[in-house]
Design an enzyme around this catalytic site. Sequence first.
Site, short mmCIF file in Angstrom:
data_model
loop_
_atom_site.label_atom_id
_atom_site.label_comp_id
_atom_site.label_asym_id
_atom_site.label_seq_id
_atom_site.Cartn_x
_atom_site.Cartn_y
_atom_site.Cartn_z
CB SER A 254 84.88 43.22 44.65
OG SER A 254 85.27 44.51 44.24
CE LYS A 255 85.92 38.43 38.07
NZ LYS A 255 84.78 37.63 38.47
NE ARG A 256 84.62 48.00 43.89
CZ ARG A 256 85.13 48.67 44.90
NH1 ARG A 256 86.08 49.56 44.71
NH2 ARG A 256 84.69 48.46 46.13
N GLY A 258 91.24 43.88 41.28
CA GLY A 258 92.19 43.03 40.55
C GLY A 258 91.68 41.60 40.53
#
Length: 478
Positions: A254-256, A258
């Site tokens: 996921s976005k966390r 990167g």
Amino acid sequence: MTVRVRFAPSPTGNLHIGTLRAALFNWLFAKAKKGTFVLRIEDTDRERSKPEFETNIYDGLKWLGFTPDEGPLEGGDFGPYRQSERIEQGVYHDIADRLIKEGKAYYCFLTDEDIQREKESAIKKGIPYVHSRKSSEMSESEIKNCLSEGKPYAIRFKMTEDKIITFKDSVRQTIEFDCSLISDFVLMKSDGTPSYNFAVVVDDALMAITHVIRGEDHISNMPRQLSLYEALGYKVPEFAHLPMILGPDKSKLSKRHGATAVTEYRDQGFLKESFMNYLALLGWSPKDEQELLSEDELVSQFDLDRVHKSGAVFDIKKLVWMNGQYIRQISDSQFSTLLRSYLSEDYQQKLSLLTEEKQHLALFSVRDNLDVLSDINTYIDVFLETESDYDSKSKDIVLNDDQRTVLSSFLSLSKECKSSEEFMGCLNSICESLSLGKGKVFKPVRLAVTARQSGPFIGDVLAFFGVDRLRERIQRCL
Ligand code: GLU
């Protein structure tokens, strides 16, 4: 049988790595089997679907060269290729109607509150919630009345009870589902749009898709989709569910972890060759565990039977390493053209003032330093800064005694140097005369002539600036 596969993204966000990996496996499979690669835009969610996301999907596909054989922009015999347009044509509506007539689906007038109440009562009783099917018992005149009153309704599919559905996935073993726990599900929502499960089955069948290759998060939809295939009398395609892509902590990528948007990787200067290569290894491997594979090698070696079952960890370090390998491998002209497009405007302007030969030196000397092409902007300033920029940077250099000795000996030894070869010869002979390793000699010289700890090969810097200018910088630095 002609293979027909489809890539079916929803344009509700930018194209991300997991979705592009599905596109790649479909595209590779189509290429390997000389089949057709269809792009279908699943934009039934009117609020979240945006034209700019469809553009972003096309941008990502274009970057890697996954040109659809059929799609919204390409056309084809099985269109339209946007579900929103298929809704307008009444495709799903007509088929849902047919299922109602055949007694396989029904109008459901229950409100969200009614359903919530059913769920709460199941919780109280400690039993799993299954939709009550109340509306399916309504008489024809009751239904007519509700419809003429304009009461909102959904169309629900009647799941076959007490049935075990089995299917053989091309990647996994046979999977079994107990249908008694699966509620009658919505085919058409009250706003007149089809549910995902309904639209996907109708479209895959009407578009004559032979192989459905997609993420394993859709396995749980299989009992609903297979029940629909049966009810509609459609031929069931083969299914291959791809393993999840995980972050380094083994949770879903996921976005966390990167950047997940594909175009961000392109913009940072990952090469399409390395990105495709790396993506192909996320959940698949070739027979001989080879790591660097060209597009042709991927196409010739790809098959579904080597797709992994377990999740694939997205390792940015490995992608960066692979990108470095490709940066060193591509042709000089491809490298030069691509690299220039990543230069900031200011640097493009400054570079254009140099001779062709110096431009070439500046660009190619940093080739080995680059992980991604946009790194050029951190390395090239050595060549593009003015002498006063250099002076202000070199003011902060602190030399130790050994480094001073190296630089002073080097200055006296290189007095007579005319060419860069002689200059490099001097550097090497200092290593010998002072019994020092190359690092101990090259480092202070690099520091003195570029005011930086790392950067391009010193021989290239020398060729760029010439002997006199470099000697002068060392002198000033000392
Ligand atoms: N639009 C669906 C998604 O993006 C497609 C799933 C499928 O391939 O069936 O998840």
